[in-house]
Design a protein around this motif. Structure first.
Motif, PDB file in Angstrom:
ATOM      1  N   PRO A  39       0.830  -1.203   0.000  1.00  0.00           N
ATOM      2  CA  PRO A  39       0.000   0.000   0.000  1.00  0.00           C
ATOM      3  C   PRO A  39       0.865   1.254   0.000  1.00  0.00           C
ATOM      4  O   PRO A  39       2.065   1.199   0.310  1.00  0.00           O
ATOM      5  CB  PRO A  39      -0.793  -0.122   1.293  1.00  0.00           C
ATOM      6  N   ASP A  40       0.264   2.388  -0.364  1.00  0.00           N
ATOM      7  CA  ASP A  40       1.056   3.616  -0.361  1.00  0.00           C
ATOM      8  C   ASP A  40       1.201   4.150   1.065  1.00  0.00           C
ATOM      9  O   ASP A  40       0.766   3.511   2.030  1.00  0.00           O
ATOM     10  CB  ASP A  40       0.487   4.649  -1.341  1.00  0.00           C
ATOM     11  N   ALA A  41       1.792   5.304   1.203  1.00  0.00           N
ATOM     12  CA  ALA A  41       2.187   5.801   2.522  1.00  0.00           C
ATOM     13  C   ALA A  41       1.075   6.507   3.289  1.00  0.00           C
ATOM     14  O   ALA A  41       1.299   6.993   4.403  1.00  0.00           O
ATOM     15  CB  ALA A  41       3.378   6.749   2.360  1.00  0.00           C
ATOM     16  N   THR A  42      -0.130   6.583   2.742  1.00  0.00           N
ATOM     17  CA  THR A  42      -1.229   7.258   3.418  1.00  0.00           C
ATOM     18  C   THR A  42      -1.577   6.535   4.714  1.00  0.00           C
ATOM     19  O   THR A  42      -1.693   5.307   4.745  1.00  0.00           O
ATOM     20  CB  THR A  42      -2.461   7.308   2.501  1.00  0.00           C
ATOM     21  N   GLU A  43      -1.777   7.307   5.779  1.00  0.00           N
ATOM     22  CA  GLU A  43      -2.074   6.717   7.082  1.00  0.00           C
ATOM     23  C   GLU A  43      -3.546   6.800   7.456  1.00  0.00           C
ATOM     24  O   GLU A  43      -4.083   5.910   8.105  1.00  0.00           O
ATOM     25  CB  GLU A  43      -1.238   7.404   8.167  1.00  0.00           C
ATOM     26  N   VAL A  44      -4.211   7.899   7.072  1.00  0.00           N
ATOM     27  CA  VAL A  44      -5.619   8.094   7.430  1.00  0.00           C
ATOM     28  C   VAL A  44      -6.363   8.657   6.226  1.00  0.00           C
ATOM     29  O   VAL A  44      -5.775   9.278   5.336  1.00  0.00           O
ATOM     30  CB  VAL A  44      -5.786   9.053   8.638  1.00  0.00           C
ATOM     31  N   PHE A  45      -7.682   8.436   6.215  1.00  0.00           N
ATOM     32  CA  PHE A  45      -8.516   9.012   5.157  1.00  0.00           C
ATOM     33  C   PHE A  45      -8.748  10.485   5.487  1.00  0.00           C
ATOM     34  O   PHE A  45      -9.220  10.832   6.575  1.00  0.00           O
ATOM     35  CB  PHE A  45      -9.857   8.274   5.066  1.00  0.00           C
ATOM     36  N   SER A  46      -8.421  11.359   4.549  1.00  0.00           N
ATOM     37  CA  SER A  46      -8.588  12.796   4.755  1.00  0.00           C
ATOM     38  C   SER A  46      -8.852  13.468   3.418  1.00  0.00           C
ATOM     39  O   SER A  46      -8.838  12.820   2.362  1.00  0.00           O
ATOM     40  CB  SER A  46      -7.336  13.396   5.395  1.00  0.00           C
ATOM     41  N   GLU A  47      -9.085  14.787   3.474  1.00  0.00           N
ATOM     42  CA  GLU A  47      -9.357  15.530   2.241  1.00  0.00           C
ATOM     43  C   GLU A  47      -8.143  15.691   1.342  1.00  0.00           C
ATOM     44  O   GLU A  47      -8.301  16.031   0.169  1.00  0.00           O
ATOM     45  CB  GLU A  47      -9.925  16.917   2.567  1.00  0.00           C
ATOM     46  N   ASP A  48      -6.959  15.472   1.868  1.00  0.00           N
ATOM     47  CA  ASP A  48      -5.752  15.615   1.039  1.00  0.00           C
ATOM     48  C   ASP A  48      -4.981  14.299   1.016  1.00  0.00           C
ATOM     49  O   ASP A  48      -4.232  13.981   1.935  1.00  0.00           O
ATOM     50  CB  ASP A  48      -4.856  16.731   1.565  1.00  0.00           C
ATOM     51  N   MET A  49      -5.192  13.548  -0.035  1.00  0.00           N
ATOM     52  CA  MET A  49      -4.442  12.315  -0.230  1.00  0.00           C
ATOM     53  C   MET A  49      -3.729  12.376  -1.585  1.00  0.00           C
ATOM     54  O   MET A  49      -3.573  11.380  -2.280  1.00  0.00           O
ATOM     55  CB  MET A  49      -5.366  11.104  -0.110  1.00  0.00           C
ATOM     56  N   SER A  50      -3.287  13.585  -1.918  1.00  0.00           N
ATOM     57  CA  SER A  50      -2.654  13.822  -3.221  1.00  0.00           C
ATOM     58  C   SER A  50      -1.300  13.136  -3.347  1.00  0.00           C
ATOM     59  O   SER A  50      -0.786  12.983  -4.461  1.00  0.00           O
ATOM     60  CB  SER A  50      -2.488  15.322  -3.458  1.00  0.00           C
ATOM     61  N   LYS A  51      -0.710  12.722  -2.206  1.00  0.00           N
ATOM     62  CA  LYS A  51       0.580  12.044  -2.261  1.00  0.00           C
ATOM     63  C   LYS A  51       0.443  10.529  -2.365  1.00  0.00           C
ATOM     64  O   LYS A  51       1.441   9.807  -2.333  1.00  0.00           O
ATOM     65  CB  LYS A  51       1.406  12.420  -1.034  1.00  0.00           C
ATOM     66  N   GLY A  52      -0.810  10.065  -2.513  1.00  0.00           N
ATOM     67  CA  GLY A  52      -1.030   8.638  -2.698  1.00  0.00           C
ATOM     68  C   GLY A  52      -0.545   8.172  -4.061  1.00  0.00           C
ATOM     69  O   GLY A  52      -0.126   8.977  -4.905  1.00  0.00           O
ATOM     70  N   ASN A  53      -0.618   6.880  -4.285  1.00  0.00           N
ATOM     71  CA  ASN A  53      -0.114   6.278  -5.529  1.00  0.00           C
ATOM     72  C   ASN A  53      -0.704   6.908  -6.785  1.00  0.00           C
ATOM     73  O   ASN A  53      -0.048   6.987  -7.821  1.00  0.00           O
ATOM     74  CB  ASN A  53      -0.420   4.775  -5.540  1.00  0.00           C
ATOM     75  N   TYR A  54      -1.959   7.345  -6.702  1.00  0.00           N
ATOM     76  CA  TYR A  54      -2.658   7.780  -7.907  1.00  0.00           C
ATOM     77  C   TYR A  54      -2.449   9.250  -8.241  1.00  0.00           C
ATOM     78  O   TYR A  54      -2.740   9.667  -9.372  1.00  0.00           O
ATOM     79  CB  TYR A  54      -4.154   7.510  -7.776  1.00  0.00           C
ATOM     80  N   GLY A  55      -1.998  10.062  -7.283  1.00  0.00           N
ATOM     81  CA  GLY A  55      -1.981  11.489  -7.558  1.00  0.00           C
ATOM     82  C   GLY A  55      -3.415  11.952  -7.756  1.00  0.00           C
ATOM     83  O   GLY A  55      -4.245  11.789  -6.871  1.00  0.00           O
ATOM     84  N   THR A  56      -3.721  12.502  -8.924  1.00  0.00           N
ATOM     85  CA  THR A  56      -5.095  12.906  -9.242  1.00  0.00           C
ATOM     86  C   THR A  56      -5.532  12.223 -10.528  1.00  0.00           C
ATOM     87  O   THR A  56      -4.819  12.266 -11.536  1.00  0.00           O
ATOM     88  CB  THR A  56      -5.204  14.434  -9.417  1.00  0.00           C
TER      89      THR A  56
END
Length: 400
Positions: A367-384
């Motif tokens: 999984p990517d480095a995201t820890e919690v669900f939030s309004e800013d997950m732009s650094k996840g694997n998908y970007g936008t």
């Protein structure tokens, strides 16, 4: 392989001083949302293309896997759910019963008038104005007006929830000088006399409720051609929602609509029934959409406690049971969670910002480095990503 898309309508928000500068999503207790984000792939999704209004029609058509650029309005999308088959020259308007006070839109839901009361008012409108077109009962304040006049499709109308507190005349259909616009604007004005004196509204006033003393017509359009979901994806699908709009979109693209007892499209919607019916539906369908309207309604009302409660209900009831039961149906299930658009508490209307999404499959190894669900997950694997590609991304994950 089974796919579940949970749409938390309007859940995305902005930081609020009332909750120490956090957003409702971050402030709420959401262990299951966080689990999906931490153990899956995340990113931001643009459900509203540039130049389009951030309406639920546009955003949810995207989530359901189709480019919304061909849409003309939400009126025709709601028609199938109230049993209306539009003719080739028909234009369908969304009809809100509103409360008008001192010439301004005071409440775009008419105090959440009941469907039974709306039905009585719709009958009165057909009696008085049936020579212009036909009025149809929907659910609560959400109803329909159909007129045989394609020229009305291109008029500019305004959603009432975007202009609460503003003068009605400042937000009538435009161009104001257009003959067709004048017909609809006069109809809205003339509805006041019929509705204010109706027994339904006299009773509502006596009970301390706001009267539905005006109609508001908006979101008009002709019959759309969107696409065919089973043909495009090679999968069978179904939708669970309390909102006529999503039922209509589903009907047009050949998704089955699962009727759920207690699905009210408001704060009191039956979360337990929604998840139970979804799990049952997955026995015969490949893809299941579960739409929850409550966060959006709370955003429009500026009601922070109800928005927090809706988010936590989605987490503790719907997501909790899905994560426990889906492995029993298919060990290679894939679940996605996202809002369709933001409906910030302070703004009380939709915005077109990209929204966060998370996709979880139990077979994801890194999984990517995201820890919690939030309004800013732009650094996840998908970007936008673009909204109508979401399901395709879910399918790719299941095949990895």
């Amino acid at each position: 392989m089974k796919y579940v898309i949970v749409i938390a309508d309007g859940m995305a928000d902005e930081p609020l001083k009332e909750i120490n500068g956090e957003t409702p999503v971050i402030h709420a207790n959401t262990p299951n949302m966080d689990f999906i984000a931490k153990n899956g792939y995340t990113g931001m999704v643009k459900n509203v293309p540039d130049g389009m209004t951030p309406g639920s029609d546009v955003a949810n058509t995207s989530i359901m896997g189709f480019d919304p650029s061909m849409l003309k309005g939400r009126g025709p999308l709601e028609a199938p759910s109230v049993g209306v088959k539009l003719g080739d020259t028909d234009v369908a308007f969304r009809l809100n019963f509103i409360n008008m006070k001192d010439g301004a839109i005071n409440d775009f839901t008419a105090d959440h008038i009941s469907t039974e009361e709306s039905d009585e008012l719709i009958k009165a409108l057909n009696e008085h104005f049936g020579d212009l077109g036909t009025f149809y009962t929907g659910v609560s304040y959400r109803n329909l007006f159909v007129i045989d006049d394609l020229a009305m499709e291109d008029l500019k109308s305004t959603p009432p929830h975007d202009v609460v507190g503003q003068q009605t005349k400042d937000n009538y259909l435009k161009p104001i000088t257009n003959e067709k616009a004048q017909i609809i604007n006069k109809l809205m004005e003339d509805s006041v006399e019929v509705l204010e004196n109706h027994p339904v509204n006299k009773k509502r006033v006596a009970e301390g409720k706001l009267p539905a003393n005006m109609i508001w017509l908006w979101g008009q359009g002709a019959k759309p051609v969107i696409g065919n979901f089973p043909e495009k994806y090679g999968l069978s699908g179904a939708t669970i929602t309390g909102v006529d709009l999503l039922k209509g979109i589903s009907t047009y693209i050949n998704l089955d609509v699962i009727e759920v007892p207690g699905a009210t499209a408001y704060f009191d919607t039956n979360y337990e029934n929604k998840v139970d019916y979804a799990l049952e539906s997955l026995k015969t369908h490949d893809v299941q959409y579960i739409h929850i309207e409550a966060p959006d309604e709370a955003g429009h009302e500026g009601n922070l406690p109800e928005k927090l409660r809706a988010i936590e209900n989605i987490d503790s009831i719907i997501l909790d049971k899905l994560l426990k039961e889906l492995p029993k149906i298919d060990s290679n299930f894939t679940i996605a969670l996202l809002p369709d658009h933001p409906t910030p508490i302070d703004i009380k209307t939709h915005t077109m910002s990209p929204v966060p999404f998370a996709i979880y499959n139990p077979n994801i190894k890194e999984p990517d480095a995201t820890e919690v669900f939030s309004e800013d997950m732009s650094k996840g694997n998908y970007g936008t990503i673009i909204g109508h590609t979401l399901l395709s991304e879910m399918i790719k994950i299941s095949k990895e």
